[in-house]
Design a protein around this motif. Structure first.
Motif, PDB file in Angstrom:
ATOM      1  N   LYS A 121       0.842  -1.190   0.000  1.00 54.90           N
ATOM      2  CA  LYS A 121       0.000   0.000   0.000  1.00 54.90           C
ATOM      3  C   LYS A 121       0.879   1.243   0.000  1.00 54.90           C
ATOM      4  O   LYS A 121       1.775   1.387   0.837  1.00 54.90           O
ATOM      5  N   ASP A 151      -4.770   5.688  -4.502  1.00 57.06           N
ATOM      6  CA  ASP A 151      -5.187   4.481  -5.208  1.00 57.06           C
ATOM      7  C   ASP A 151      -4.836   4.705  -6.679  1.00 57.06           C
ATOM      8  O   ASP A 151      -5.493   5.472  -7.376  1.00 57.06           O
ATOM      9  N   LYS A 153      -5.121   2.824  -9.197  1.00 55.92           N
ATOM     10  CA  LYS A 153      -6.078   2.295 -10.161  1.00 55.92           C
ATOM     11  C   LYS A 153      -7.205   3.282 -10.446  1.00 55.92           C
ATOM     12  O   LYS A 153      -7.700   3.355 -11.574  1.00 55.92           O
ATOM     13  N   THR A 154      -7.613   4.024  -9.434  1.00 54.53           N
ATOM     14  CA  THR A 154      -8.724   4.956  -9.605  1.00 54.53           C
ATOM     15  C   THR A 154      -8.269   6.409  -9.705  1.00 54.53           C
ATOM     16  O   THR A 154      -9.096   7.309  -9.858  1.00 54.53           O
ATOM     17  N   SER A 155      -6.953   6.638  -9.606  1.00 54.77           N
ATOM     18  CA  SER A 155      -6.389   7.993  -9.637  1.00 54.77           C
ATOM     19  C   SER A 155      -7.033   8.890  -8.591  1.00 54.77           C
ATOM     20  O   SER A 155      -7.378  10.053  -8.842  1.00 54.77           O
ATOM     21  N   SER A 156      -7.183   8.333  -7.403  1.00 60.65           N
ATOM     22  CA  SER A 156      -7.778   9.076  -6.296  1.00 60.65           C
ATOM     23  C   SER A 156      -6.918   8.873  -5.053  1.00 60.65           C
ATOM     24  O   SER A 156      -5.991   8.059  -5.041  1.00 60.65           O
ATOM     25  N   TRP A 157      -7.246   9.608  -4.018  1.00 61.89           N
ATOM     26  CA  TRP A 157      -6.487   9.457  -2.774  1.00 61.89           C
ATOM     27  C   TRP A 157      -7.318   9.939  -1.596  1.00 61.89           C
ATOM     28  O   TRP A 157      -8.301  10.666  -1.752  1.00 61.89           O
ATOM     29  N   THR A 158      -6.917   9.509  -0.408  1.00 61.08           N
ATOM     30  CA  THR A 158      -7.557   9.939   0.838  1.00 61.08           C
ATOM     31  C   THR A 158      -6.499  10.537   1.751  1.00 61.08           C
ATOM     32  O   THR A 158      -5.330  10.155   1.719  1.00 61.08           O
TER      33      THR A 158
END
Length: 429
Positions: A121, A151, A153-158
């Motif tokens: 991760k 992430d 794969k989704t081109s996102s983040w938290t």
């Protein structure tokens, strides 16, 4: 961005600062990626691929004043990125990350470091480089000054932890409020980070709980410090007298510690590199060790503005120097220095193409990987350094570092680049 299959082999004679003793080194390196925009930290994932952060070039969005309050403003964009290097090919796998930079794209804060946990991760540390009171007020909601979990794969983040806001609320070193996280390490379920603007070492759980300062590093008192001469190019005019101006310089001067990176040693302690603050004293930077008692002790000194540290499997510590003399002197040749378990120091590579490097990591192949020209938008590289054998130097001798890549009160000179500019908030491609 393009890949260079160029290998450069050379014989260098590295002169260790202050010693006058030469160390012969037969070292080769290859440029495995270039065209990076303000390249930062790099790390191998468990699957063996190499990832490097790009702080971007800011953009045409809202702006914040620099940390000193003097000089050009830092303006926001979404030009930060993460690039993957796999089987000789490079690909930006995450774009649109927050970025803050000077109008010419230098002095960038944005994605500064990347690490993977044992399950693969990823976590990314985002720099900031200004007073955190201006961040939300001027820029709105951004992830500058935070650790995020992306992430790909989704081109996102938290968001995982807001280090800049922690400095605003707590100010552990009781000095001027400022935040610029630069490096971190994963230790089990904890993320251990350094904030160069806040001058502290922080810990937070990967579930976002228990964010706290572990250590606030002390200022150093310099005797007879050397300051930049009148008229030296600078993004912070208050630090450099204007042409013809006569300034009475103090015989003693308190300088900020500016921790720049952290790694975990084989003894379980944390080792922290020091970048140092203005006037960036040559030979004034240290490597701190923080053990179980939580107290910082000096593990090694005699450096100048270190940017990164990494242990190899044998327990040798590698230190990266941004330049071999103070950057306001205009020479940005850097060094990779190996510190053996008995304290012996060896310069593995100095200059000869190594310029303003920002980070390093050790590969499973035993090679040292370095982000080179890390302060240059469009000119950043990743180097693979091989044949790392050299003649040991006296333990008192080490090279020198400098200023501009981190947006923490940076002196900076413009450099030419053959890369086309990137406009505003357009993501790097």
């Amino acid at each position: 961005m393009k890949l260079k299959q160029l290998t450069i082999t050379f014989l260098t004679f590295c002169v260790a600062a202050f010693s006058g003793i030469k160390a012969a080194s037969a070292t080769s390196f290859s440029v495995i990626a270039d065209g990076l925009y303000n390249a930062g930290g790099l790390s191998f994932s468990p699957d063996g691929n190499l990832y490097v952060t790009e702080a971007g070039i800011g953009g045409s969005g809202a702006c914040v004043p620099p940390s000193s309050g003097q000089g050009d403003s830092l303006c926001y964009g979404t030009t930060g990125a993460v690039t993957k290097i796999e089987n000789g090919k490079t690909e930006r796998i995450l774009t649109g990350l927050p970025s803050l930079a000077l109008p010419d794209g230098t002095g960038a804060a944005g994605p500064r470091d990347i690490k993977f946990d044992t399950q693969g991760k990823p976590y990314i540390l985002i720099g900031y480089g200004a007073n955190p009171a201006f961040r939300d007020r001027n820029l709105g909601y951004t992830d500058l000054g935070k650790i995020i979990a992306p992430d790909f794969k989704t081109s996102s983040w938290t968001s995982v932890a807001d280090l800049a806001n922690y400095e605003l609320a707590n100010n552990p070193d009781a000095g001027d409020v400022g935040s610029n996280p630069l490096g971190f390490v994963i230790d089990g379920n904890n993320l251990i980070a350094v904030d160069a603007g806040a001058n502290d070492l922080l810990s937070v759980n990967t579930d976002s709980s228990n964010l706290q300062a572990m250590v606030a590093f002390p200022q150093d008192i310099l005797a007879n410090p050397v300051f930049p001469p009148s008229g030296t190019p600078s993004n912070e005019p208050a630090q450099v007298p204007s042409g013809g101006e006569v300034v009475q310089r103090p015989s003693q001067f308190a300088t900020q510690p500016v921790p720049s990176s952290v790694t975990k040693g084989p003894d379980g302690a944390y080792y922290i590199s020091q970048f140092t603050g203005f006037p960036f004293p040559e030979g004034g930077a240290k490597i701190y060790r923080v053990g179980a008692d939580g107290k910082p002790t000096v593990y090694a000194d005699g450096f100048t503005q270190l940017t990164d540290l990494e242990f190899d499997p044998e327990g040798n510590l590698y230190a990266l120097q941004y330049a071999n003399q103070s950057a306001w002197k205009g020479d940005f040749d850097g060094s990779v220095i190996k510190i053996a378990t008995d304290g012996t120091r060896t310069t593995l590579l100095s200059g000869n193409g190594l310029e303003s490097p920002s980070a390093l990591t050790i590969g499973a192949d035993g090679a040292v990987y370095v982000t080179n020209r890390g302060d240059r938008p469009g000119g950043g590289q990743v180097l693979r350094i091989e044949n790392i054998k050299s003649v040991p130097e006296p333990s008192s001798a080490l090279g020198i570092l400098a200023i501009a890549a981190f947006g923490v009160g940076c002196l900076h000179k413009k450099r030419a680049t053959n890369k086309p500019p990137i406009n505003g908030a357009v993501a790097l491609k």
